[in-house]
Scaffold this active site. Structure first.
Site, PDB file in Angstrom:
ATOM      1  N   CYS A   1      13.370  -2.610  -4.824  1.00 35.00           N
ATOM      2  CA  CYS A   1      12.256  -2.491  -3.861  1.00 35.00           C
ATOM      3  C   CYS A   1      11.490  -3.800  -3.677  1.00 35.00           C
ATOM      4  O   CYS A   1      10.695  -3.930  -2.744  1.00 35.00           O
ATOM      5  CB  CYS A   1      11.308  -1.389  -4.304  1.00 35.00           C
ATOM      6  SG  CYS A   1      12.144   0.181  -4.508  1.00 35.00           S
TER       7      CYS A   1
ATOM      8  N   HIS B   1       5.093  -2.250  -0.027  1.00 35.26           N
ATOM      9  CA  HIS B   1       6.313  -1.448  -0.170  1.00 35.26           C
ATOM     10  C   HIS B   1       5.907   0.024  -0.099  1.00 35.26           C
ATOM     11  O   HIS B   1       4.934   0.452  -0.733  1.00 35.26           O
ATOM     12  CB  HIS B   1       6.978  -1.783  -1.508  1.00 35.26           C
ATOM     13  CG  HIS B   1       8.021  -0.790  -1.895  1.00 35.26           C
ATOM     14  ND1 HIS B   1       9.017  -0.412  -1.028  1.00 35.26           N
ATOM     15  CD2 HIS B   1       8.222  -0.077  -3.039  1.00 35.26           C
ATOM     16  CE1 HIS B   1       9.786   0.483  -1.621  1.00 35.26           C
ATOM     17  NE2 HIS B   1       9.317   0.705  -2.838  1.00 35.26           N
TER      18      HIS B   1
ATOM     19  N   ASN C   1      10.913   6.309   0.868  1.00 34.33           N
ATOM     20  CA  ASN C   1      11.015   4.994   0.234  1.00 34.33           C
ATOM     21  C   ASN C   1      12.382   4.403   0.584  1.00 34.33           C
ATOM     22  O   ASN C   1      13.403   4.876   0.101  1.00 34.33           O
ATOM     23  CB  ASN C   1      10.855   5.172  -1.279  1.00 34.33           C
ATOM     24  CG  ASN C   1      10.990   3.881  -2.061  1.00 34.33           C
ATOM     25  OD1 ASN C   1      11.495   2.883  -1.535  1.00 34.33           O
ATOM     26  ND2 ASN C   1      10.576   3.888  -3.319  1.00 34.33           N
TER      27      ASN C   1
HETATM   28  O1  UT7 Z   1       9.922   1.876  -5.341  1.00 32.94           O
HETATM   29  C1  UT7 Z   1       9.597   2.214  -6.628  1.00 32.94           C
HETATM   30  C2  UT7 Z   1      10.303   3.495  -6.876  1.00 32.94           C
HETATM   31  N1  UT7 Z   1       9.629   4.523  -7.566  1.00 32.94           N
HETATM   32  C3  UT7 Z   1       8.349   4.915  -7.407  1.00 32.94           C
HETATM   33  O2  UT7 Z   1       7.539   4.357  -6.752  1.00 32.94           O
HETATM   34  C4  UT7 Z   1       7.957   6.170  -8.108  1.00 32.94           C
HETATM   35  C5  UT7 Z   1       6.603   6.125  -8.732  1.00 32.94           C
HETATM   36  N2  UT7 Z   1       6.244   7.428  -9.213  1.00 32.94           N
HETATM   37  C6  UT7 Z   1       5.810   8.414  -8.381  1.00 32.94           C
HETATM   38  O3  UT7 Z   1       5.683   8.220  -7.179  1.00 32.94           O
HETATM   39  C7  UT7 Z   1       5.449   9.736  -8.990  1.00 32.94           C
HETATM   40  O4  UT7 Z   1       5.451   9.636 -10.396  1.00 32.94           O
HETATM   41  C8  UT7 Z   1       6.409  10.905  -8.559  1.00 32.94           C
HETATM   42  C9  UT7 Z   1       6.202  11.197  -7.053  1.00 32.94           C
HETATM   43  C10 UT7 Z   1       7.846  10.536  -8.815  1.00 32.94           C
HETATM   44  C11 UT7 Z   1       6.061  12.167  -9.334  1.00 32.94           C
HETATM   45  O5  UT7 Z   1       4.714  12.544  -9.084  1.00 32.94           O
HETATM   46  P1  UT7 Z   1       3.787  13.022 -10.301  1.00 32.94           P
HETATM   47  O6  UT7 Z   1       2.483  13.394  -9.696  1.00 32.94           O
HETATM   48  O7  UT7 Z   1       3.826  11.937 -11.332  1.00 32.94           O
HETATM   49  O8  UT7 Z   1       4.517  14.331 -10.777  1.00 32.94           O
HETATM   50  P2  UT7 Z   1       5.121  14.646 -12.222  1.00 32.94           P
HETATM   51  O9  UT7 Z   1       6.370  13.874 -12.435  1.00 32.94           O
HETATM   52  O10 UT7 Z   1       4.006  14.537 -13.229  1.00 32.94           O
HETATM   53  O11 UT7 Z   1       5.459  16.153 -12.057  1.00 32.94           O
HETATM   54  C12 UT7 Z   1       4.444  17.164 -11.915  1.00 32.94           C
HETATM   55  C13 UT7 Z   1       5.110  18.507 -11.761  1.00 32.94           C
HETATM   56  C14 UT7 Z   1       6.164  18.773 -12.831  1.00 32.94           C
HETATM   57  O12 UT7 Z   1       6.123  20.163 -13.119  1.00 32.94           O
HETATM   58  P3  UT7 Z   1       5.373  20.706 -14.414  1.00 32.94           P
HETATM   59  O13 UT7 Z   1       6.034  20.022 -15.580  1.00 32.94           O
HETATM   60  O14 UT7 Z   1       3.935  20.303 -14.241  1.00 32.94           O
HETATM   61  O15 UT7 Z   1       5.590  22.186 -14.357  1.00 32.94           O
HETATM   62  C15 UT7 Z   1       7.476  18.453 -12.154  1.00 32.94           C
HETATM   63  O16 UT7 Z   1       8.569  19.165 -12.694  1.00 32.94           O
HETATM   64  O17 UT7 Z   1       5.827  18.551 -10.520  1.00 32.94           O
HETATM   65  C16 UT7 Z   1       7.190  18.924 -10.750  1.00 32.94           C
HETATM   66  N3  UT7 Z   1       8.017  18.275  -9.757  1.00 32.94           N
HETATM   67  C17 UT7 Z   1       8.284  18.808  -8.556  1.00 32.94           C
HETATM   68  N4  UT7 Z   1       7.907  19.983  -7.997  1.00 32.94           N
HETATM   69  C18 UT7 Z   1       8.338  20.235  -6.749  1.00 32.94           C
HETATM   70  C19 UT7 Z   1       8.624  17.042  -9.834  1.00 32.94           C
HETATM   71  N5  UT7 Z   1       9.284  16.814  -8.678  1.00 32.94           N
HETATM   72  C20 UT7 Z   1       9.093  17.882  -7.879  1.00 32.94           C
HETATM   73  C21 UT7 Z   1       9.509  18.214  -6.582  1.00 32.94           C
HETATM   74  N6  UT7 Z   1       9.105  19.398  -6.054  1.00 32.94           N
HETATM   75  N7  UT7 Z   1      10.278  17.387  -5.834  1.00 32.94           N
END
Ligand code: UT7
Length: 330
Positions: free
Chosen positions: A127, A257, A287
């Site tokens: 990225c 980005h 992204n």
């Molecule tokens: O270019 C660089 C590339 N990468 C990035 O920029 C990614 C940077 N990170 C992020 O943008 C965020 O960390 C994510 C969008 C990937 C995740 O968001 P978050 O607010 O950190 O969510 P989380 O991983 O803490 O997950 C919260 C909950 C979890 O469920 P429980 O354990 O609370 O029951 C996940 O299992 O959301 C769940 N979850 C989803 N639910 C529905 C994770 N992905 C999904 C999904 N749909 N797609």
């Protein structure tokens, strides 16, 4: 001398995949994706683009558009060092998802575009790739080695997506963006270009193997929280570093980005800048990795939102963990 952006071009696959489409194939929903990331839909290359052509054809389309605009500007006498595509001396493609290990995508583009007198190579920095490519081209132009360059950011992360992993599969889209650069001794051009790697966190975001045709083996793995925290901490830091060269002039837009709208909002807050200065299109593209910055720049330019003389700060971050910023006068 320094590199100035003469023209821009972008290309995305025709097929759009909405959040509702994804909710039919995995345990997710529109509300979660929109509120956690800002994404509503993304473009994913399907059968319309043969597998061995994905990056090549998206990049070629973006380059053709950018070169056509540069040639129109040259005809109107507005492109300074660039008179025609035969003047391109350097082609750099930033991609982490090339169609082949070799030849470099840049060499295939050089041939297809008829840029006989150019040096051509690829850069792999996920990225942050477009920031690295633009900074590298600027360094060559500053050194007086080349006058005109073509830089591309292109990725098809769909080819490294594990559709069974909802934590990553909903985030990414495919696309390419290109910029024609020329040597400028005037006001416009790159003012400063900064590139860092954290020296740790290489395991926070990676593809498991190099088998592009066997997505399940190659699929990416990501520690989302770690990447999120890194981006929110380091992006304001490197932007502040770049702004030291602004000498008090006001930045019109911070072109970040497009990884997550919450990251963009957090960076704006930390910099104490209003969100109006942070244009975004992550809603429509997701992204697109190395392509996100040039795709957004191209949109801003076509919509007349950026004009010659505007001060812009570009910033990329991602796998590596790498990050960088470029301050430039458009
Ligand atoms: O270019 C660089 C590339 N990468 C990035 O920029 C990614 C940077 N990170 C992020 O943008 C965020 O960390 C994510 C969008 C990937 C995740 O968001 P978050 O607010 O950190 O969510 P989380 O991983 O803490 O997950 C919260 C909950 C979890 O469920 P429980 O354990 O609370 O029951 C996940 O299992 O959301 C769940 N979850 C989803 N639910 C529905 C994770 N992905 C999904 C999904 N749909 N797609």
């Amino acid at each position: 001398m320094k590199a100035e952006i003469i023209s821009l071009g972008a290309s995305v696959p025709e097929k759009t995949v909405t959040n509702d489409d994804l909710s039919k194939i995995m345990d997710t929903n529109d509300e979660w994706i929109r509120t956690r990331t800002g994404i509503r839909e993304r473009h994913i290359s399907g059968e319309d683009i043969p597998d061995e052509e994905k990056i090549f054809s998206l990049s070629l389309d973006a380059c053709e558009k950018a070169l056509k605009r540069a040639e129109e500007m040259a005809e109107a006498g507005a492109a300074r060092s660039f008179k025609g595509r035969e003047d391109i001396e350097l082609v750099i493609v930033a991609t982490s998802t090339p169609d082949f290990s070799f030849p470099a995508t840049a060499c295939r583009l050089q041939e297809a575009l008829g840029l006989k007198a150019a040096a051509a190579f690829d850069i792999s920095l996920a990225c942050t790739g477009f920031i690295a490519a633009l900074g590298t081209a600027d360094a060559y132009i500053r050194a007086g080695i080349y006058k005109n360059a073509l830089v591309v950011g292109a990725d098809a992360l769909s080819r490294l997506t594990d559709w069974g992993d909802r934590g990553t599969a909903v985030l990414f889209g495919d696309g390419a963006g290109a910029a024609v650069l020329g040597a400028s001794d005037g006001d416009s051009g790159v003012i400063t270009s900064i590139l860092h790697s954290a020296g740790s966190g290489a395991g926070a975001l990676y593809s498991k193997a190099m088998y592009f045709n066997e997505a399940e083996k190659a699929a990416m793995a990501m520690d989302g929280k770690r990447v999120y925290d890194f981006a929110v901490r380091k992006t304001p830091e490197v932007i502040r570093e770049a702004l030291e060269a602004a000498e008090g002039q006001e930045v019109k837009f911070f072109v970040l980005h497009q990884a997550n709208i919450r990251i963009i909002e957090a960076v704006a807050k930390r910099l104490k800048e209003p969100m109006e200065k942070f244009p975004h299109n992550i809603e429509r593209y997701g992204n697109t990795s190395a392509a996100s910055i040039p795709i957004l720049l191209d949109e801003l330019s076509r919509e007349g939102k950026i004009e010659k003389g505007d001060l812009l700060c570009l910033s990329g971050f991602g796998a590596g963990l790498a990050y960088g910023a470029i301050l430039l006068k458009y």
